[in-house]
Design a protein around this motif. Structure first.
Motif, short mmCIF file in Angstrom:
data_model
loop_
_atom_site.label_atom_id
_atom_site.label_comp_id
_atom_site.label_asym_id
_atom_site.label_seq_id
_atom_site.Cartn_x
_atom_site.Cartn_y
_atom_site.Cartn_z
N ILE A 151 -3.66 -8.87 5.73
CA ILE A 151 -2.98 -7.58 5.87
C ILE A 151 -1.77 -7.79 6.77
O ILE A 151 -1.86 -8.44 7.82
CB ILE A 151 -3.92 -6.51 6.48
N VAL A 191 -8.29 1.24 0.45
CA VAL A 191 -8.43 -0.18 0.13
C VAL A 191 -9.46 -0.34 -0.98
O VAL A 191 -10.66 -0.21 -0.78
CB VAL A 191 -8.86 -0.98 1.39
N ALA A 202 0.85 -1.20 0.00
CA ALA A 202 0.00 0.00 0.00
C ALA A 202 0.88 1.24 0.00
O ALA A 202 1.98 1.23 0.56
CB ALA A 202 -0.89 -0.01 1.23
N VAL A 219 -1.94 -7.73 1.60
CA VAL A 219 -1.66 -6.30 1.53
C VAL A 219 -0.65 -5.89 2.61
O VAL A 219 -0.85 -6.17 3.79
CB VAL A 219 -2.96 -5.48 1.71
N ALA A 223 -11.24 -4.30 3.89
CA ALA A 223 -10.39 -5.35 3.30
C ALA A 223 -11.18 -6.65 3.15
O ALA A 223 -11.06 -7.35 2.14
CB ALA A 223 -9.16 -5.57 4.18
N TYR A 238 -7.19 -4.91 -4.34
CA TYR A 238 -6.60 -5.74 -3.29
C TYR A 238 -7.32 -7.08 -3.12
O TYR A 238 -6.99 -7.85 -2.22
CB TYR A 238 -6.60 -4.99 -1.95
N LYS A 274 -5.42 -10.43 -2.42
CA LYS A 274 -4.02 -10.05 -2.17
C LYS A 274 -3.64 -10.13 -0.69
O LYS A 274 -4.49 -10.06 0.19
CB LYS A 274 -3.77 -8.61 -2.65
N ALA A 329 -9.72 -9.05 0.22
CA ALA A 329 -8.28 -9.19 0.48
C ALA A 329 -8.07 -10.42 1.37
O ALA A 329 -8.92 -10.73 2.20
CB ALA A 329 -7.74 -7.95 1.17
#
Lengths: 346, 389
Positions: free
Chosen positions: B227, B196, B183, B205, B219, B200, B203, B224
């Motif tokens: 994180i 976000v 990010a 992140v 997220a 994402y 992913k 996502a």
């Protein structure tokens, strides 16, 4: 070992083993032995579990400075993920000691639940607990006024930089009533002596008395609802050598009278109406108390003990109590009054 | 010279990662030694026999008065036989009286008829049908792509791969995987929810010093997988999970795995950690938030397999769990302070006093002197530092 202490002195003992992962509470009361284990409450690996059991406010109520709840919770969690770290600042030490009070209080609460008469058992007055619901279960058989000793062991108590700190932690969490002797483990050797005592009881007891048991002193409690700053009673007495002393005891206050380990002092306590110093409310008490590393601690904060809810008032009160016992070094950070006790580092 | 071993978290650009993948109960390994496996390849499987339910058909059909013919139990009352599959609430037996009244008996579970017990004779007085629910299948996958280094008979396999390996301090959520995406706010800023986006989805992140509750929820919404942040506020974590996290984590079902590389609070990610994650941006990362501090330490992890390293070279690498021989902290070592009042500060060890020092708290401890990156000289307890390896 707590059991041996009770047998040795033929007195009622309450004890706590405050470890990194667990908290054990013991009672030997009128010959009855009970041990309870709070497996999730501790001061390093399990410190965050204490916070999981209670609101953060239960911890901040013991802190004589302002702290953001978020910062406090972060700090306690970080201690759990780095359990071998040690408090470098006074604030950090005070936070650990605040959590310790709550861990012991929770452990004691659990202990008291089990230290109750069997429901359905026959007593002289009838069936104990018959017809009671769970919430009306009979109260614990342990009467705090009858407890002669409160003892503590565990890394945090044994390694507290000043003995007054562990004395205060024990008083705040157990909230003794009447006249109670306080003791702690010197260097966290009690668990080991407990094992030795199973094969060499005499040797273990000898080491225990000479090298392990640290007599902190005696706590004299003025119990009941206390009017802050109003007189709670009057105290007179003689120190060793016959030296007289007297004091007016203010409600909500604490006081320390130095008295060395092994020394004794005579006390005559005149509580005001409604205040209980061990016999019954308003009744005069004359007793001989033992000294210790801290001495005689006069606790006129009342029972049950609850620090003021207002932040400003709470900080003021706590600083007064800490100062009365000279429990912590000088603080010099935001929100803490300059002097908490003498001898601090700058 | 007296020494204290201060272990640090692992942050390796290249090492040999070995993962033992075990079933919780005895089963069967499905891979061969030397076999190359993908991360989602099932390496072992176990079947736990289903539960048995007994249906008292005789009683259910009310054969209470075996006098009239209509009240005599007959095998033809059963609509299912041994080996037949049945659904939950499916009729398995019935009784009709004079063509008018019908009483039926249903299966309480989905399963298969395993046995029927009817006593011999013309007028049986009991009939039990035993139904077995389907077996529970337990599977364990490889988690990381690599080579089967060892087969654990009846249990699973050990998977090896050459990879970058980073340990965090604390995490939540189970094993997952996705391509690394860094990010813009990393490594020092706070990742806000508005940053976000859909890009994402799927992913892992890499955020900055902290993430907000809204960021975590966003997220999850965009899909996502994980994180990785320097820190996270406890309040955001509690809001996200709905309760305070447990001391042993990894089983949370919050829809996202979260790893705090430094701890709780707003803490910039260690430069070395961030550099590694940025270097491998776009690569597949395999992460696990499981954290445990008692009875064997488990730290959350980020594994980025190194496709550019030949399998034969694996043997020459230091295993990820091998920290080498314990050694004391030494002058010149890079350390990170892991407790207030300097939590998160990085520096170089410039002094190792031998005598115990009295700290501000009056605790006596062995200390070390650190020169921080900002040029400050600090004296901190050795126990409050970790060596950056």
């Amino acid at each position: 070992m707590f059991r041996r202490v009770a047998e040795r002195f033929r007195e009622n003992v309450l004890g706590v083993g405050l470890g990194g992962a667990t908290t054990n509470v013991y009672s030997i009361y009128r010959g009855k032995y009970l041990a309870t284990l709070s497996a999730n409450l501790g001061m390093s690996y399990s410190i965050y579990n204490v916070l999981r059991e209670i609101e953060a406010g239960r911890i901040t109520r013991w802190l004589p400075f302002r702290v953001e709840e978020e910062a406090l919770c972060n700090s306690i969690h970080n201690k759990a993920t780095h359990p071998t770290t040690i408090p470098q600042t006074i604030e950090d030490l005070l936070i650990e000691h605040a959590v310790a009070r709550e861990a012991i209080r929770l452990g004691l609460q659990e202990h008291m639940t089990l230290a109750s008469p069997l429901r359905g058992a026959v007593s002289e007055t009838g069936l104990i607990g018959a017809g009671f619901t769970a919430s009306e279960a009979p109260a614990s058989y342990i009467d705090m006024k009858e407890v002669d000793w409160i003892c503590g062991t565990g890394g945090l108590l044994s390694h507290a930089p000043r003995r007054a700190q562990s004395a205060l932690i024990l008083i705040d969490s157990f909230q003794p009533e009447g006249v109670t002797k306080l003791a702690q483990d010197s260097i966290f050797m009690m668990p080991h002596l407990g094992v030795i005592s199973t094969v060499h009881p005499d040797a273990a007891l000898e080491i225990f008395e000479r090298d392990c048991l640290v007599r902190l002193g005696t706590c004299v409690t003025f119990a009941g609802a206390m009017d802050e700053d109003r007189e709670a009673g009057r105290l007179e007495g003689e120190l060793p050598g016959g030296e007289p002393f007297d004091a007016d005891i203010r409600g909500g206050a604490m006081m320390r009278i130095p008295l060395d380990p092994g020394d004794r002092a005579t006390l005559r306590i005149e509580p005001r109406k409604g205040v209980d110093v061990g016999k019954e409310p308003g009744r005069r008490l004359e007793t001989v108390v033992e000294g210790g590393e801290v001495g005689i601690i006069i606790d006129a904060r009342g029972r049950p003990l609850e620090p003021p809810g207002d932040e400003e008032e709470r900080i003021g009160r706590l600083l007064d109590w800490l100062q009365a016992l000279e429990a912590y070094p000088r603080g010099h950070r935001d929100g803490m009054r300059d002097a908490v006790g003498p001898g601090g580092t700058e | 010279m007296s020494q204290i071993y201060v272990p640090g978290l692992r942050r390796e650009e290249l090492c040999l990662v070995r993962k033992a993948r075990r079933l919780p109960v005895k089963g069967r390994a499905l891979v061969e030694r030397g076999e190359r496996v993908s991360h989602d390849r099932v390496v072992a499987r176990a079947e736990i026999e289903g539960a048995e339910f007994v249906v008292d058909v005789y009683d259910e059909l009310h054969f209470l008065m075996p006098v009239l013919d209509q009240y005599i139990f007959q095998r033809s009352n059963l609509l299912k036989d041994v080996g037949d599959a049945v659904e939950r609430d499916e009729v398995i037996a019935e009784r009709r009286a004079w063509g008018l009244f019908r009483t039926s008996c249903t299966s309480p579970v989905k399963g298969r008829i395993e046995r029927i017990d009817i006593p011999e004779g013309p007028r049986p007085t009991s009939a039990l049908m035993r139904i077995r629910t389907p077996p529970v299948i337990l599977e364990v996958d490889a988690y990381i792509p690599g080579v089967v280094a060892e087969v654990l008979p009846g249990e699973g396999a050990v998977i090896e791969t050459a990879a970058a390996f980073i340990q965090g301090t604390f995490g939540i959520g189970p094993e997952t995987s996705g391509r690394l995406a860094v990010a813009p706010s990393a490594p020092g800023g706070v990742l806000r929810a508005a940053e976000v986006g859909e890009e994402y989805a799927g992913k892992v992140v890499v955020a900055g010093s902290s993430v907000e509750l809204g960021t975590l929820r966003r997220a999850v919404a965009v899909g996502a997988r994980a994180i990785v942040s320097g820190g996270v506020e406890e309040g955001a974590l509690v809001g996200f999970l709905g309760e305070r996290p447990a001391i042993i984590t990894g089983r949370e079902e919050a829809g996202l795995t979260l790893i705090a590389t430094e701890g709780l609070g707003r803490l910039a990610m260690l430069e070395k950690t961030f550099r590694l994650l940025r270097k491998f941006e776009g690569e597949m990362a395999f992460v696990n938030g499981a954290t445990q501090m008692r009875a064997g330490v488990v730290r959350p992890e980020i594994i980025v397999p190194r496709g550019d390293i030949d399998v034969a070279e694996h043997r020459l690498l230091r295993p990820e769990g091998d920290k080498g021989l314990p050694r004391g902290v030494d002058l010149g070592d890079r350390v990170r302070i892991i407790r207030e009042p300097h939590f998160g500060a990085m520096g170089t060890v410039v002094g190792l006093p031998q005598a115990l020092r009295t700290l501000e708290s009056e605790v006596e401890a062995m200390v070390l002197e650190v020169e921080t990156e900002e040029g400050f000289r600090l004296t901190v307890p050795r126990a409050n530092t970790e060596v950056i390896e």
